[in-house]
Design a protein around this motif. Structure first.
Motif, short mmCIF file in Angstrom:
data_model
loop_
_atom_site.label_atom_id
_atom_site.label_comp_id
_atom_site.label_asym_id
_atom_site.label_seq_id
_atom_site.Cartn_x
_atom_site.Cartn_y
_atom_site.Cartn_z
N ASN A 105 -145.07 -78.04 -80.83
CA ASN A 105 -145.01 -77.14 -81.98
C ASN A 105 -143.86 -76.14 -81.85
N ARG A 106 -143.09 -76.02 -82.92
CA ARG A 106 -141.94 -75.12 -83.03
C ARG A 106 -140.78 -75.52 -82.12
N LYS A 107 -140.90 -76.63 -81.43
CA LYS A 107 -139.77 -77.18 -80.67
C LYS A 107 -139.00 -78.18 -81.53
N ILE A 108 -139.75 -78.89 -82.38
CA ILE A 108 -139.19 -79.87 -83.30
C ILE A 108 -139.88 -79.68 -84.65
N PRO A 109 -139.43 -80.36 -85.71
CA PRO A 109 -140.14 -80.23 -86.99
C PRO A 109 -141.60 -80.68 -86.87
N LEU A 110 -142.41 -80.25 -87.83
CA LEU A 110 -143.83 -80.56 -87.84
C LEU A 110 -144.07 -82.06 -87.68
N LEU A 111 -144.98 -82.40 -86.76
CA LEU A 111 -145.35 -83.81 -86.55
C LEU A 111 -146.12 -84.34 -87.75
N LYS A 112 -145.68 -85.46 -88.29
CA LYS A 112 -146.40 -86.14 -89.36
C LYS A 112 -146.94 -87.45 -88.79
#
Length: 293
Positions: A105-112
């Motif tokens: 979380n907040r390292k890359i875009p939101l996981l989908k």
């Protein structure tokens, strides 16, 4: 604190967190639905993703309050919140989802996440996943497809349509390639060639690459290991999970696999499956090393 009390407190915090953030999420989703203007929808989608990121941060907060856990998380040095990633991971427990969100979380875009179609019926959460544009997949058995051949390829077409939505906003597309949680029974039924993994299913990943492969920065190959045994969700809430190892490796996507027709191009399909096979062999060796201590 007794495990039962820990579990009750953690469950209460989880429930309150869901209700609070889902209320905000559904409020903005309402405007996204009733105002069918692309410009408005493009403004609201980042707001929905921001709500989800805060929701995940609060999950990490109650986990920190209730769980005395030793985390080992190894991440690549240069991750981008404004890039596109395809994330893959082994799958052992419902806990995996919270672990992945906590680590990334907040390292890359939101996981989908790719989700089974049946999960849209889960109270509150199903609607939340739908509002956040999580792709729902409907898997058909071989017997069903033999009876209804017109259904062939529909699940992969769903993948393509879902990924088209992700072109306009940085997104991390998450797929458990095994398609289901690992168990020894499933492993034996498959006659899996791997020690710690089920056979990977490359189709969904291949169709995502076909839809937007030129946008993916790379793949993030995640390996999750529970040194003290794979916990159930209730065991996790009770604080029984004392240690967790999350190893994330960034790997390039072979140029020749970025765009191709997995369904009709036999050579492309073979090359893609061989690439995934190598990724899975490496992950299996890594899990074996972690299990050996």
């Amino acid at each position: 604190m007794p495990p039962l009390l820990t579990g009750v407190i953690a469950s209460a915090l989880l429930f309150v967190n869901i209700i609070f953030w889902c209320s905000l999420l559904f409020f903005f989703t309402f405007f996204k639905l009733v105002i069918p203007v692309p410009f408005i929808r493009n403004l609201i989608t980042p707001v929905l993703n921001a709500i989800a990121n805060n929701w995940i941060s609060c999950n990490s907060g109650w986990m920190w309050l209730t769980q005395k856990m030793d985390w080992t998380i190894r991440l690549p040095a240069h991750l981008e919140r404004k890039g596109w990633y395809f994330v893959i991971s082994n799958h052992q427990s419902w806990v995996d989802i919270l672990v992945l969100q906590h680590a990334l979380n907040r390292k890359i875009p939101l996981l989908k996440f790719f989700l089974k179609q049946e999960l849209i019926k889960v109270p509150v959460m199903g609607a939340a996943w739908w509002a956040l544009d999580f792709p729902f997949m409907k898997r058909y058995s071989k017997a069903f497809l033999e009876k209804y051949p017109e259904k062939k390829g529909q699940d992969l077409e769903t993948t393509r349509k879902a990924c088209e939505k992700f072109r306009t906003l940085p997104t991390s597309v998450m797929n458990f390639l095994e398609g289901t949680r690992f168990s020894q029974r499933k492993h034996d039924e498959q006659n899996s060639p791997f020690q710690h993994l089920l056979k990977p299913k490359a189709g969904g990943m291949a169709f995502a690459m076909s839809a937007m492969g030129d946008q993916f920065r790379s793949i993030l190959d995640v390996t999750i290991h529970y040194p003290d045994g794979v916990p159930t969700f209730w065991e996790f809430l009770q604080g029984s999970m004392k240690r967790c190892v999350v190893l994330v490796e960034e790997k390039p996507i072979p140029t020749e696999l970025l765009n191709g027709d997995y369904e009709t191009d036999e050579q492309y399909r073979l090359n893609f499956q061989q690439w995934v096979q190598v990724l899975w062999e490496e992950k299996d060796r890594q899990l074996a090393e972690l299990a050996a201590g």
